[in-house]
Design a protein around this motif. Structure first.
Motif, PDB file in Angstrom:
ATOM      1  N   GLN A   1       0.832  -1.202   0.000  1.00  6.04           N
ATOM      2  CA  GLN A   1       0.000   0.000   0.000  1.00  6.04           C
ATOM      3  C   GLN A   1       0.870   1.255   0.000  1.00  6.04           C
ATOM      4  OE1 GLN A   1      -2.897  -0.090   3.170  1.00  6.04           O
ATOM      5  NE2 GLN A   1      -3.613  -2.131   2.597  1.00  6.04           N
ATOM      6  N   THR A   2       1.928   1.224   0.802  1.00 10.27           N
ATOM      7  CA  THR A   2       2.843   2.370   0.853  1.00 10.27           C
ATOM      8  C   THR A   2       3.527   2.556  -0.499  1.00 10.27           C
ATOM      9  OG1 THR A   2       3.262   2.040   3.209  1.00 10.27           O
ATOM     10  CG2 THR A   2       4.883   3.330   1.995  1.00 10.27           C
ATOM     11  N   LEU A   3       4.024   1.452  -1.052  1.00 11.16           N
ATOM     12  CA  LEU A   3       4.749   1.496  -2.324  1.00 11.16           C
ATOM     13  C   LEU A   3       3.871   2.050  -3.444  1.00 11.16           C
ATOM     14  CD1 LEU A   3       7.499   0.709  -3.580  1.00 11.16           C
ATOM     15  CD2 LEU A   3       6.487  -1.491  -4.165  1.00 11.16           C
ATOM     16  N   GLN A   4       2.582   1.725  -3.415  1.00 11.17           N
ATOM     17  CA  GLN A   4       1.662   2.141  -4.472  1.00 11.17           C
ATOM     18  C   GLN A   4       0.998   3.487  -4.196  1.00 11.17           C
ATOM     19  OE1 GLN A   4      -1.020  -1.205  -4.761  1.00 11.17           O
ATOM     20  NE2 GLN A   4       0.421  -2.436  -5.963  1.00 11.17           N
ATOM     21  N   SER A   5       1.327   4.100  -3.065  1.00  5.77           N
ATOM     22  CA  SER A   5       0.710   5.379  -2.715  1.00  5.77           C
ATOM     23  C   SER A   5       1.124   6.463  -3.706  1.00  5.77           C
ATOM     24  CB  SER A   5       1.124   5.798  -1.306  1.00  5.77           C
ATOM     25  OG  SER A   5       2.513   6.100  -1.268  1.00  5.77           O
TER      26      SER A   5
ATOM     27  N   LEU B   1      15.136  14.951   8.065  1.00  7.74           N
ATOM     28  CA  LEU B   1      14.798  14.400   6.758  1.00  7.74           C
ATOM     29  C   LEU B   1      13.410  14.842   6.324  1.00  7.74           C
ATOM     30  CD1 LEU B   1      16.223  10.774   7.158  1.00  7.74           C
ATOM     31  CD2 LEU B   1      17.133  12.580   5.696  1.00  7.74           C
ATOM     32  N   LYS B   2      12.499  14.903   7.282  1.00  9.27           N
ATOM     33  CA  LYS B   2      11.137  15.347   6.972  1.00  9.27           C
ATOM     34  C   LYS B   2      11.149  16.798   6.520  1.00  9.27           C
ATOM     35  CE  LYS B   2       6.484  15.535   8.961  1.00  9.27           C
ATOM     36  NZ  LYS B   2       5.670  15.275  10.178  1.00  9.27           N
ATOM     37  N   GLU B   3      11.957  17.625   7.194  1.00  5.14           N
ATOM     38  CA  GLU B   3      12.082  19.038   6.815  1.00  5.14           C
ATOM     39  C   GLU B   3      12.606  19.172   5.386  1.00  5.14           C
ATOM     40  OE1 GLU B   3      14.650  20.991   9.546  1.00  5.14           O
ATOM     41  OE2 GLU B   3      13.307  20.778  11.259  1.00  5.14           O
ATOM     42  N   MET B   4      13.500  18.264   4.997  1.00  8.74           N
ATOM     43  CA  MET B   4      14.098  18.313   3.671  1.00  8.74           C
ATOM     44  C   MET B   4      13.166  17.758   2.591  1.00  8.74           C
ATOM     45  SD  MET B   4      17.987  17.069   4.582  1.00  8.74           S
ATOM     46  CE  MET B   4      18.580  17.285   2.897  1.00  8.74           C
ATOM     47  N   GLY B   5      12.005  17.248   3.027  1.00  3.34           N
ATOM     48  CA  GLY B   5      11.059  16.703   2.068  1.00  3.34           C
ATOM     49  C   GLY B   5      11.357  15.278   1.656  1.00  3.34           C
ATOM     50  N   ILE B   6      12.202  14.583   2.424  1.00  2.00           N
ATOM     51  CA  ILE B   6      12.540  13.200   2.113  1.00  2.00           C
ATOM     52  C   ILE B   6      11.423  12.280   2.595  1.00  2.00           C
ATOM     53  CG2 ILE B   6      14.166  11.312   2.513  1.00  2.00           C
ATOM     54  CD1 ILE B   6      15.320  13.556   0.835  1.00  2.00           C
ATOM     55  N   GLN B   7      10.876  11.470   1.702  1.00  3.51           N
ATOM     56  CA  GLN B   7       9.806  10.529   2.042  1.00  3.51           C
ATOM     57  C   GLN B   7      10.439   9.185   2.373  1.00  3.51           C
ATOM     58  OE1 GLN B   7       7.806  11.119  -1.617  1.00  3.51           O
ATOM     59  NE2 GLN B   7       6.561  12.817  -0.863  1.00  3.51           N
ATOM     60  N   LEU B   8      10.921   9.061   3.598  1.00  5.24           N
ATOM     61  CA  LEU B   8      11.724   7.912   4.019  1.00  5.24           C
ATOM     62  C   LEU B   8      10.988   6.591   3.821  1.00  5.24           C
ATOM     63  CD1 LEU B   8      14.590   7.838   5.262  1.00  5.24           C
ATOM     64  CD2 LEU B   8      13.504   7.527   7.484  1.00  5.24           C
ATOM     65  N   GLU B   9       9.659   6.606   4.017  1.00  2.00           N
ATOM     66  CA  GLU B   9       8.890   5.370   3.939  1.00  2.00           C
ATOM     67  C   GLU B   9       8.859   4.761   2.538  1.00  2.00           C
ATOM     68  OE1 GLU B   9       6.006   8.831   3.394  1.00  2.00           O
ATOM     69  OE2 GLU B   9       7.798   8.349   4.557  1.00  2.00           O
ATOM     70  N   CYS B  10       9.243   5.531   1.513  1.00  2.59           N
ATOM     71  CA  CYS B  10       9.221   5.030   0.129  1.00  2.59           C
ATOM     72  C   CYS B  10      10.501   4.291  -0.252  1.00  2.59           C
ATOM     73  CB  CYS B  10       8.995   6.188  -0.846  1.00  2.59           C
ATOM     74  SG  CYS B  10       7.416   7.061  -0.623  1.00  2.59           S
ATOM     75  N   TYR B  11      11.528   4.331   0.614  1.00  2.00           N
ATOM     76  CA  TYR B  11      12.832   3.745   0.278  1.00  2.00           C
ATOM     77  C   TYR B  11      13.028   2.396   0.969  1.00  2.00           C
ATOM     78  CZ  TYR B  11      14.003   8.348  -1.572  1.00  2.00           C
ATOM     79  OH  TYR B  11      14.014   9.516  -2.306  1.00  2.00           O
ATOM     80  N   ASN B  12      13.886   1.568   0.366  1.00  2.00           N
ATOM     81  CA  ASN B  12      14.182   0.292   1.002  1.00  2.00           C
ATOM     82  C   ASN B  12      15.065   0.504   2.230  1.00  2.00           C
ATOM     83  OD1 ASN B  12      17.039   0.207   0.211  1.00  2.00           O
ATOM     84  ND2 ASN B  12      16.315  -0.202  -1.866  1.00  2.00           N
ATOM     85  N   SER B  13      15.219  -0.549   3.025  1.00  2.29           N
ATOM     86  CA  SER B  13      15.912  -0.431   4.316  1.00  2.29           C
ATOM     87  C   SER B  13      17.329   0.112   4.185  1.00  2.29           C
ATOM     88  CB  SER B  13      15.945  -1.787   5.025  1.00  2.29           C
ATOM     89  OG  SER B  13      14.650  -2.202   5.366  1.00  2.29           O
ATOM     90  N   LYS B  14      18.054  -0.366   3.177  1.00  2.00           N
ATOM     91  CA  LYS B  14      19.447   0.054   3.013  1.00  2.00           C
ATOM     92  C   LYS B  14      19.538   1.548   2.727  1.00  2.00           C
ATOM     93  CE  LYS B  14      23.598  -0.896   0.223  1.00  2.00           C
ATOM     94  NZ  LYS B  14      23.685   0.383  -0.505  1.00  2.00           N
ATOM     95  N   GLU B  15      18.708   2.037   1.784  1.00  3.09           N
ATOM     96  CA  GLU B  15      18.748   3.460   1.425  1.00  3.09           C
ATOM     97  C   GLU B  15      18.219   4.325   2.571  1.00  3.09           C
ATOM     98  OE1 GLU B  15      20.190   4.359  -1.355  1.00  3.09           O
ATOM     99  OE2 GLU B  15      20.440   2.294  -2.012  1.00  3.09           O
ATOM    100  N   ALA B  16      17.154   3.858   3.227  1.00  4.87           N
ATOM    101  CA  ALA B  16      16.586   4.615   4.340  1.00  4.87           C
ATOM    102  C   ALA B  16      17.593   4.734   5.476  1.00  4.87           C
ATOM    103  CB  ALA B  16      15.307   3.947   4.843  1.00  4.87           C
TER     104      ALA B  16
END
Length: 535
Positions: free
Chosen positions: A42-46, A231-246
């Motif tokens: 669901q997150t990935l397809q958001s 990261l949130k301030e920078m506009g990074i959507q952490l939940e969209c990345y895989n574990s390694k990148e996050a």
């Protein structure tokens, strides 16, 4: 390829090891994995993730290399990621630049971060010794079981299962088992506490005593929380990345926020980390565009200079910036816009939406074009510096006025006054240099709830427990605080049915509870949610 972050890798163990060690019934583990995978998909397809991936493609990146993975293993591990120790992995994984940054920072936060490096060097040595010891893996179970009450203890797996699992993985398994068993225990205890005569078992009593004895005694700096906020301030959507990148971005952000304590020497580090984060995120091209777009914004020194201008100097500076003379009406409007927010402690970067809207309205009515209004605001010619102490003083006065209005039954004006108070209190809460206690966040939560800003109130209420390291204890404390106050306010409202103040206080608290139970990055057990949401 660089070694992945050790504490994240330790939970990406083999499926057979997970099923055999984590639970005698692998179907129970699989059910958890299925739920986690569904949430992951669901997150990935958001829309927000799909928009991000489209932007990455436009920048020449391959989003499939960085995107969230929704396999059984990775989605299960991601479900536990929020309670995992990122900081440990930062110092020992492939991210050696973070380790170097930690060591060089020094001072308050930096020293705490540098200690992580020393702790992790010891951890690596401990793992090596564990592997070399024929009984090292069995001893990990014995040591864990000896340190927790019976209700949290984990059964020793069969010898052949232990043999094919390394020490780091066993530690990861014990961590996951601990989280699951604590949640189960707290759910049962919460349900029993709602009964008139709770009948706790000996094991449950032992667990409750253990929890009280292990509650954190002192405040600590939450580097991971600060990093995620950055990261949130920078506009990074952490939940969209895989574990390694996050994890890589969290580690970079930890080094950046830690550099705040390093004085001028940390400025270059901070800039480099921000650049690295955008590169890892796959939006480096956007970062370059953003850098160009913000050149029109005044520097901190320019803003400080603009704040001290006299009215005459302010008008001259505006005319120089716009390249034309101002009319009499525009001169007056510029000064009037500059004075919006005066006395509230709010200023550049901390003005409320209402402040910005009012400044814009004044300038627009005087005939300033959209580009001119933007230039005057960005260059500090229609504003002042923020002042944390003045902001707290104003917030206290506005809150007292709001309390009086609410007691008198004037709810609309009271709400407006609470909003003014919360706008200024935000200056204090947003000031990275100001130390903040749980009580400070509690005040912020109550102000925002009274101002009918329930999502912000929930954020601050959850932060009252930011010093609590264990997620189960944090959840229990928040549940108990919310439930206790709900019951108190309900009784007061019931005894005073004609009091608008008593009814509004109860309504606001109910709305706060709803916001906390629905807060995206905070989990309460279903039993606790049901109890809190009862009238």
């Amino acid at each position: 390829m660089n070694q992945l972050l050790i504490f994240l890798v330790s939970i990406l163990f083999s499926w057979s090891a997970l099923a055999e060690i984590c639970d005698p019934n692998p179907h129970k583990v699989k059910a958890l994995a299925d739920v986690s995978r569904n949430m992951c998909v669901q997150t990935l397809q958001s829309k927000q993730c799909q928009d991000l991936f489209a932007k990455m493609r436009a920048n020449g990146e391959k989003p499939e290399e960085k995107a969230l993975k929704c396999t059984s293993q990775t989605s299960l591990s991601r479900a536990f990621e929020a309670s995992w120790d990122y900081t440990s992995g930062c110092a020992t994984g492939g991210w050696t630049f973070v380790k170097d940054s930690f060591v060089s920072i020094g001072t308050a936060i930096g020293e705490g971060a540098a200690k992580i490096v020393m702790d992790m060097e010891a951890e690596k040595a401990a793992n090596a010794a564990c592997e070399a010891d024929p009984h090292g893996k069995e001893n990990l179970f014995k040591q864990y079981n000896g340190s927790v009450p019976k209700i949290l203890q984990v059964s020793m797996p069969k010898a052949d299962v232990i043999k094919k699992t390394n020490c780091a993985t066993i530690k990861g398994i014990l961590h996951l088992q601990s989280v699951g068993k604590k949640n189960d225990a707290l759910t049962v205890i919460a349900r029993k506490r709602s009964l008139k005569n709770p009948n706790f078992t000996a094991e449950e009593k032992e667990y409750m005593n253990w929890v009280q004895g292990n509650a954190p005694k002192s405040q600590k700096i939450d580097l991971v929380g600060m990093a995620k906020a950055r990261l949130k301030e920078m506009g990074i959507q952490l939940e969209c990345y895989n574990s390694k990148e996050a994890a890589a971005m969290v580690c970079e952000a930890i080094a950046e926020v830690a550099s705040l304590a390093g004085g001028p020497a940390g400025v270059a580090l901070k800039a480099a980390k921000a650049k690295n984060i955008m590169k890892i995120a796959g939006v480096a091209a956007d970062a370059e565009k953003a850098t160009v777009a913000t050149k029109a914004v005044a520097s901190a020194a320019d803003l400080a200079k603009a704040a001290k201008l006299s009215n005459k100097e302010r008008v001259l500076a505006a005319e120089k910036s716009l390249g034309r003379n101002l009319t009499d009406a525009q001169e007056k409007a510029l000064i009037k816009a500059h004075e919006v927010g005066a006395g509230t402690g709010r200023g550049y970067g901390t003005y409320s939406k209402a402040d910005i809207s009012e400044k814009t309205r004044i300038l627009q009515q005087a005939g300033f074009s959209s580009a001119e209004r933007d230039a005057l605001l960005r260059q500090g010619l229609a504003g002042s510096l923020s002042d944390t102490r003045a902001a707290r003083d104003f917030a206290n006065k506005a809150r007292l006025e709001a309390d009086k209005l609410r007691v008198s039954g004037n709810i609309p004006e009271a709400t407006a006054s609470y909003r003014k108070a919360s706008d200024s209190y935000e200056v204090f809460l947003a000031d990275a240099r100001a130390a903040k206690s749980s009580r400070d966040y509690w005040v912020g939560a109550k102000l925002n709830a009274s101002a009918e800003r329930y999502d912000k109130a929930a954020e601050y209420f959850i932060k009252t427990e930011q010093a609590t390291a264990r997620s189960d204890v944090k959840a229990q404390n928040i549940f108990e605080a919310l439930n206790r106050e709900k019951n108190e306010l309900r009784v007061i409202a019931a005894k005073n049915p004609g009091s608008k103040s008593a009814q509004k206080n109860y309504q606001d608290h109910r709305k706060l509870i709803e916001a906390v139970t629905n807060y995206k990055n905070f989990q309460l057990g279903d039993a606790w949610k049901r109890e809190l949401l009862k009238p």
